[in-house]
Design a protein around this motif. Structure first.
Motif, short mmCIF file in Angstrom:
data_model
loop_
_atom_site.label_atom_id
_atom_site.label_comp_id
_atom_site.label_asym_id
_atom_site.label_seq_id
_atom_site.Cartn_x
_atom_site.Cartn_y
_atom_site.Cartn_z
N GLU A 1 42.44 -19.47 -6.02
CA GLU A 1 41.72 -18.38 -5.35
C GLU A 1 40.22 -18.64 -5.25
OE1 GLU A 1 42.12 -16.82 -9.68
OE2 GLU A 1 43.68 -17.11 -8.22
N ASP A 2 39.70 -19.59 -6.05
CA ASP A 2 38.27 -19.93 -5.99
C ASP A 2 38.00 -21.09 -5.04
OD1 ASP A 2 37.62 -17.95 -7.86
OD2 ASP A 2 38.10 -19.31 -9.53
N GLY A 3 39.04 -21.61 -4.43
CA GLY A 3 38.88 -22.70 -3.47
C GLY A 3 38.95 -24.09 -4.08
N TYR A 4 39.25 -24.19 -5.38
CA TYR A 4 39.36 -25.48 -6.02
C TYR A 4 40.76 -26.05 -5.81
CZ TYR A 4 35.04 -24.27 -8.39
OH TYR A 4 33.75 -23.91 -8.66
N GLU A 5 40.80 -27.35 -5.55
CA GLU A 5 42.08 -28.02 -5.34
C GLU A 5 42.61 -28.57 -6.67
OE1 GLU A 5 41.53 -31.01 -2.36
OE2 GLU A 5 41.61 -29.54 -0.73
N ASP A 6 43.90 -28.40 -6.86
CA ASP A 6 44.57 -28.90 -8.04
C ASP A 6 45.70 -29.82 -7.58
OD1 ASP A 6 45.27 -29.20 -10.74
OD2 ASP A 6 46.75 -27.58 -10.59
N GLU A 7 45.66 -31.07 -8.05
CA GLU A 7 46.68 -32.04 -7.67
C GLU A 7 47.74 -32.13 -8.76
OE1 GLU A 7 44.94 -35.82 -6.83
OE2 GLU A 7 44.03 -35.13 -4.97
N THR A 8 49.00 -32.10 -8.36
CA THR A 8 50.11 -32.24 -9.28
C THR A 8 51.01 -33.35 -8.77
OG1 THR A 8 50.05 -29.86 -9.74
CG2 THR A 8 52.05 -31.04 -10.37
N GLU A 9 51.36 -34.29 -9.65
CA GLU A 9 52.29 -35.36 -9.28
C GLU A 9 53.71 -34.89 -9.58
OE1 GLU A 9 52.73 -40.13 -9.76
OE2 GLU A 9 52.06 -39.01 -11.51
N VAL A 10 54.57 -35.00 -8.59
CA VAL A 10 55.97 -34.62 -8.75
C VAL A 10 56.82 -35.88 -8.60
CG1 VAL A 10 57.88 -33.24 -7.85
CG2 VAL A 10 55.56 -32.30 -7.86
N ASN A 11 57.54 -36.22 -9.66
CA ASN A 11 58.43 -37.39 -9.66
C ASN A 11 59.86 -36.93 -9.44
OD1 ASN A 11 56.37 -39.32 -10.36
ND2 ASN A 11 56.38 -38.41 -12.39
N THR A 12 60.54 -37.61 -8.52
CA THR A 12 61.94 -37.29 -8.20
C THR A 12 62.81 -38.49 -8.52
OG1 THR A 12 61.22 -35.81 -6.44
CG2 THR A 12 63.52 -36.53 -6.40
#
Length: 114
Positions: free
Chosen positions: A96-107
């Protein structure tokens, strides 16, 4: 002239299909790892990197056919060595503050016991 433009269009479409399918093939990765168990957040495997350091890789998603073949939710396979085939993707979410959060998803898409 019309035949030439149709021919060029066909070549461009074919080139696009070849390049996009090749990039999907490059996304697949293979490693040897030891199964370390299942948690609420995923399936954990331990592997060794190029510097002989152990690291844990967690698979948040898994092909349903693999779960039918290997009962990874039980403790029976903990310590077993596997050849893994998997893909990784980065999901970027903005808070909501405009900060980007990266998450790695392994399949996990392929699994064979060694």
């Amino acid at each position: 002239m019309k035949k030439a433009s149709i021919w060029y269009s066909g070549v461009l479409v074919l080139a696009f299909l070849v390049f996009t399918s090749a990039s999907k093939l490059q996304d697949k990765q293979v490693m040897i790892a030891t199964y370390d168990g299942h948690e609420d957040y995923g399936y954990n495997f331990i592997s060794i990197d190029e510097d002989d350091e152990a690291f844990t890789i967690t698979f948040q998603e898994i092909n349903e056919d693999l779960l039918k073949t290997f009962d990874l939710k039980s403790d029976k396979l903990i310590g077993a060595k596997f050849k893994l085939t998997y893909t990784s993707k980065i999901i970027v979410e903005t808070d909501e503050d405009g900060y980007e959060d990266e998450t790695e998803v392994n399949t996990l898409i392929g699994l064979s016991k060694l």
